[in-house]
Design a protein around this motif. Sequence first.
Motif, PDB file in Angstrom:
ATOM      1  N   ASP A   1       0.614  -1.453  -0.033  1.00 34.65           N
ATOM      2  CA  ASP A   1       0.131  -0.095  -0.274  1.00 34.65           C
ATOM      3  C   ASP A   1       0.648   1.449  -0.081  1.00 34.65           C
ATOM      4  O   ASP A   1       2.024   1.503   0.808  1.00 34.65           O
ATOM      5  CB  ASP A   1      -0.832  -0.002   0.884  1.00 34.65           C
TER       6      ASP A   1
ATOM      7  N   ASN B   1       1.326   3.817   2.006  1.00 31.98           N
ATOM      8  CA  ASN B   1       1.988   4.125   3.275  1.00 31.98           C
ATOM      9  C   ASN B   1       3.227   3.111   2.821  1.00 31.98           C
ATOM     10  O   ASN B   1       4.347   4.454   3.487  1.00 31.98           O
ATOM     11  CB  ASN B   1       0.867   3.866   4.423  1.00 31.98           C
TER      12      ASN B   1
ATOM     13  N   GLU C   1      -9.112   0.249   4.243  1.00 31.60           N
ATOM     14  CA  GLU C   1     -10.162  -1.144   3.900  1.00 31.60           C
ATOM     15  C   GLU C   1     -10.621  -1.394   2.758  1.00 31.60           C
ATOM     16  O   GLU C   1     -11.280  -2.083   2.285  1.00 31.60           O
ATOM     17  CB  GLU C   1     -10.964  -1.438   5.691  1.00 31.60           C
TER      18      GLU C   1
ATOM     19  N   VAL D   1      -3.014  -5.822   2.461  1.00 32.61           N
ATOM     20  CA  VAL D   1      -2.562  -6.157   1.365  1.00 32.61           C
ATOM     21  C   VAL D   1      -2.513  -7.469   1.202  1.00 32.61           C
ATOM     22  O   VAL D   1      -2.445  -7.959   0.140  1.00 32.61           O
ATOM     23  CB  VAL D   1      -1.181  -5.510   1.103  1.00 32.61           C
TER      24      VAL D   1
ATOM     25  N   ASP E   1      -4.518  -9.792   2.371  1.00 33.76           N
ATOM     26  CA  ASP E   1      -6.084 -10.669   1.812  1.00 33.76           C
ATOM     27  C   ASP E   1      -5.981 -10.419   0.403  1.00 33.76           C
ATOM     28  O   ASP E   1      -6.946 -11.307  -0.480  1.00 33.76           O
ATOM     29  CB  ASP E   1      -7.171 -10.198   2.987  1.00 33.76           C
TER      30      ASP E   1
ATOM     31  N   ALA F   1      -1.366  -9.158  11.399  1.00 30.20           N
ATOM     32  CA  ALA F   1      -1.287  -9.614   9.557  1.00 30.20           C
ATOM     33  C   ALA F   1      -0.099 -10.578  10.629  1.00 30.20           C
ATOM     34  O   ALA F   1      -0.147 -11.529   9.986  1.00 30.20           O
ATOM     35  CB  ALA F   1      -0.958  -8.922   8.768  1.00 30.20           C
TER      36      ALA F   1
ATOM     37  N   LYS G   1     -18.474  -7.171   4.275  1.00 30.22           N
ATOM     38  CA  LYS G   1     -16.805  -7.420   4.851  1.00 30.22           C
ATOM     39  C   LYS G   1     -17.001  -8.999   3.647  1.00 30.22           C
ATOM     40  O   LYS G   1     -17.372 -10.290   4.663  1.00 30.22           O
ATOM     41  CB  LYS G   1     -15.508  -7.191   6.216  1.00 30.22           C
ATOM     42  N   ASN G   2     -15.960  -9.462   3.604  1.00 31.58           N
ATOM     43  CA  ASN G   2     -15.211 -10.731   3.793  1.00 31.58           C
ATOM     44  C   ASN G   2     -15.754 -11.605   2.695  1.00 31.58           C
ATOM     45  O   ASN G   2     -15.697 -12.832   3.335  1.00 31.58           O
ATOM     46  CB  ASN G   2     -14.047 -11.395   4.469  1.00 31.58           C
TER      47      ASN G   2
ATOM     48  N   THR H   1       8.079   0.845  12.958  1.00 30.11           N
ATOM     49  CA  THR H   1       7.373   1.968  11.708  1.00 30.11           C
ATOM     50  C   THR H   1       5.698   2.195  11.842  1.00 30.11           C
ATOM     51  O   THR H   1       5.450   2.313  11.742  1.00 30.11           O
ATOM     52  CB  THR H   1       7.427   1.748  10.629  1.00 30.11           C
TER      53      THR H   1
ATOM     54  N   PRO I   1       2.448   2.309  13.397  1.00 28.08           N
ATOM     55  CA  PRO I   1       1.500   3.615  14.531  1.00 28.08           C
ATOM     56  C   PRO I   1       1.249   2.722  15.499  1.00 28.08           C
ATOM     57  O   PRO I   1       0.303   1.523  15.282  1.00 28.08           O
ATOM     58  CB  PRO I   1       0.386   4.398  12.873  1.00 28.08           C
TER      59      PRO I   1
ATOM     60  N   GLU J   1      -2.710   1.204  15.455  1.00 32.46           N
ATOM     61  CA  GLU J   1      -2.194   0.148  14.921  1.00 32.46           C
ATOM     62  C   GLU J   1      -1.573  -0.833  15.450  1.00 32.46           C
ATOM     63  O   GLU J   1      -1.933  -2.545  15.662  1.00 32.46           O
ATOM     64  CB  GLU J   1      -1.896  -0.073  13.633  1.00 32.46           C
TER      65      GLU J   1
ATOM     66  N   ASN K   1      -4.195  -2.360  17.861  1.00 33.11           N
ATOM     67  CA  ASN K   1      -5.683  -3.033  16.709  1.00 33.11           C
ATOM     68  C   ASN K   1      -4.319  -4.596  16.564  1.00 33.11           C
ATOM     69  O   ASN K   1      -5.688  -5.628  17.353  1.00 33.11           O
ATOM     70  CB  ASN K   1      -5.106  -2.421  16.174  1.00 33.11           C
TER      71      ASN K   1
HETATM   72  N1  LIG Z   1      -7.081 -13.573   6.694  1.00 32.76           N
HETATM   73  C1  LIG Z   1      -7.329 -13.363   8.060  1.00 32.76           C
HETATM   74  O1  LIG Z   1      -7.916 -14.303   8.196  1.00 32.76           O
HETATM   75  C2  LIG Z   1      -7.650 -12.354   8.300  1.00 32.76           C
HETATM   76  C3  LIG Z   1      -7.604 -11.974   9.821  1.00 32.76           C
HETATM   77  C4  LIG Z   1      -7.359 -10.869  10.638  1.00 32.76           C
HETATM   78  C5  LIG Z   1      -8.078  -9.646  10.327  1.00 32.76           C
HETATM   79  N2  LIG Z   1      -8.013  -9.807   8.115  1.00 32.76           N
HETATM   80  C6  LIG Z   1      -8.477  -8.969   7.501  1.00 32.76           C
HETATM   81  O2  LIG Z   1      -7.335  -8.054   7.991  1.00 32.76           O
HETATM   82  C7  LIG Z   1      -7.093  -6.855   7.597  1.00 32.76           C
HETATM   83  C8  LIG Z   1      -6.732  -5.879   8.495  1.00 32.76           C
HETATM   84  O3  LIG Z   1      -5.154  -5.146   8.481  1.00 32.76           O
HETATM   85  P1  LIG Z   1      -4.454  -4.740   9.645  1.00 32.76           P
HETATM   86  O4  LIG Z   1      -5.125  -4.179  10.777  1.00 32.76           O
HETATM   87  O5  LIG Z   1      -2.506  -5.596   8.986  1.00 32.76           O
HETATM   88  O6  LIG Z   1      -4.452  -2.990   8.010  1.00 32.76           O
HETATM   89  P2  LIG Z   1      -4.449  -2.779   7.373  1.00 32.76           P
HETATM   90  O7  LIG Z   1      -3.104  -3.421   6.271  1.00 32.76           O
HETATM   91  O8  LIG Z   1      -4.739  -1.847   6.732  1.00 32.76           O
HETATM   92  O9  LIG Z   1      -2.602  -2.081   8.399  1.00 32.76           O
HETATM   93  C9  LIG Z   1      -2.986  -0.492   8.602  1.00 32.76           C
HETATM   94  C10 LIG Z   1      -2.372   0.007   8.573  1.00 32.76           C
HETATM   95  O10 LIG Z   1      -0.850   0.382   9.589  1.00 32.76           O
HETATM   96  C11 LIG Z   1      -0.034   0.514   8.101  1.00 32.76           C
HETATM   97  N3  LIG Z   1       0.829  -0.509   8.190  1.00 32.76           N
HETATM   98  C12 LIG Z   1       1.052  -1.618   8.033  1.00 32.76           C
HETATM   99  N4  LIG Z   1       2.214  -2.002   8.277  1.00 32.76           N
HETATM  100  C13 LIG Z   1       2.711  -0.868   9.390  1.00 32.76           C
HETATM  101  C14 LIG Z   1       3.890  -0.894   9.001  1.00 32.76           C
HETATM  102  N5  LIG Z   1       5.321  -1.706   9.328  1.00 32.76           N
HETATM  103  N6  LIG Z   1       5.037   0.521   9.224  1.00 32.76           N
HETATM  104  C15 LIG Z   1       4.081   1.509   8.755  1.00 32.76           C
HETATM  105  N7  LIG Z   1       2.628   1.451   8.626  1.00 32.76           N
HETATM  106  C16 LIG Z   1       2.166   0.195   8.530  1.00 32.76           C
HETATM  107  C17 LIG Z   1      -1.018   0.148   6.528  1.00 32.76           C
HETATM  108  O11 LIG Z   1      -0.726   1.083   5.720  1.00 32.76           O
HETATM  109  C18 LIG Z   1      -2.401   0.747   6.893  1.00 32.76           C
HETATM  110  O12 LIG Z   1      -2.756   2.754   6.893  1.00 32.76           O
HETATM  111  C19 LIG Z   1      -8.876  -6.195   7.395  1.00 32.76           C
HETATM  112  O13 LIG Z   1      -8.872  -6.523   5.518  1.00 32.76           O
HETATM  113  C20 LIG Z   1      -9.041  -7.814   7.706  1.00 32.76           C
HETATM  114  O14 LIG Z   1     -10.471  -8.547   7.375  1.00 32.76           O
HETATM  115  C21 LIG Z   1      -8.064 -11.299   8.185  1.00 32.76           C
END
Ligand SMILES: NC(=O)c1ccc[n+]([C@@H]2O[C@H](COP(=O)([O-])OP(=O)(O)OC[C@H]3O[C@@H](n4cnc5c(N)ncnc54)[C@H](O)[C@@H]3O)[C@@H](O)[C@H]2O)c1
Length: 339
Positions: free
Chosen positions: A38, A40, A67, A101, A103, A127, A145-146, A166, A168, A171, A174
């Motif tokens: 992505d 960022n 998302e 990214v 998913d 992730a 979703k999904n 890096t 935030p 996050e 989260n």
């Molecule tokens: N496939 C599965 O089993 C499963 C399980 C749980 C959640 N999910 C999915 O995961 C998604 C959420 O993932 P998320 O919370 O990682 O969200 P995301 O991918 O949107 O990342 C969160 C934010 O953090 C930033 N970011 C990520 N890594 C970074 C880094 N190292 N340095 C700086 N910035 C960084 C990204 O640019 C984004 O703005 C949802 O769509 C959810 O449905 C999937």
Amino acid sequence: MNLKVDNYEIIIKENLFFDFDNQIKKVYTGDKLFIVTDDNLFKVYEEKLKNALHSFKLEFVVIPSGENSKSMKIYEKVVSELIRKHIRRNQMIVAFGGGVVGDLAGFVAGTVLRGVPFIQIPTSLLAMVDSSIGGKVGIDLPEGKNLVGLFNNPKVVLIDPNLLQTLPVDEYRNGLAEVIKAGIIGDYSILEYLKKHDKLTINEIIKSIEVKRKIVLKDPFEKNERMYLNFGHTFGHAIERHFDYAIKHGIAVAYGMLIALDEGVKRGITKKELYEEIKALLLRLKLVKEPLLVMKDFVSYIASDKKQLSDGLRFVFMSDYEKPEIHKGVIFDAWNYTK
Ligand SMILES: NC(=O)c1ccc[n+]([C@@H]2O[C@H](COP(=O)([O-])OP(=O)(O)OC[C@H]3O[C@@H](n4cnc5c(N)ncnc54)[C@H](O)[C@@H]3O)[C@@H](O)[C@H]2O)c1
């Protein structure tokens, strides 16, 4: 640490970033990588990735962060861009990013040219401990979703916890909610550590992955035990919907776990001390605050049709730490039958 899942490995190591080149060569003999990331992450890691992956020719496909990118529109854009960049069936996609990214890119990899191999490099805490493990990939629809997706295993998952430097703070929190969930359903030692520390070490990350890995290995297609991973998520999702997704998933799950524990206490399934201990932990780590969200305000969101309302839900309760139980036909007192 190398953990095996079916026919691929999860490799977790500090500074693995600088060994990505070698690790990828172990699973891929080609010379070109299609990196989906992505905007960022692209800003922060473009040059670093070019240096680290020096043996490969890199093609970047960059999506907007957030998302909204897990959509049909972005899916189509990514596929078209890969085709215009002449991707071939034996060439590798690398998902470098958070769950969005991972998913999306995993779904693209499973479908473009009827499937090309892919690698997960999770960069967010969520992730690392959750979305990159277990092979579920997919995108969202306006209806929810999904809703479109696949089970598609990567060739390898490469985890360098130093990438979290890096990430935030919001996050990080989260992802912490999913780590706490892993502690509750599968490994109490994670919670013992978090009672005294705010920041995780690689050990708790590995332990959280282990909890998910073991469950997924037992039940890859979510017929039974994999539902344990939904602990706290029934009300977590309801809370997200109620706030129109303006609340972070992890925060919603934190409140959702407390609602599930409280319900368990009221039904004589969960020990009161467990609820109190988790409440204190979530308050201390600032994942929830008082007054807590209460079940009755969200219960109307958790049944999608009349049949569910009358038959009840499958719901994950905790009888004790590391003892999740799936209950069928669960009905909630405050259920709003008019919804
Ligand atoms: N496939 C599965 O089993 C499963 C399980 C749980 C959640 N999910 C999915 O995961 C998604 C959420 O993932 P998320 O919370 O990682 O969200 P995301 O991918 O949107 O990342 C969160 C934010 O953090 C930033 N970011 C990520 N890594 C970074 C880094 N190292 N340095 C700086 N910035 C960084 C990204 O640019 C984004 O703005 C949802 O769509 C959810 O449905 C999937």
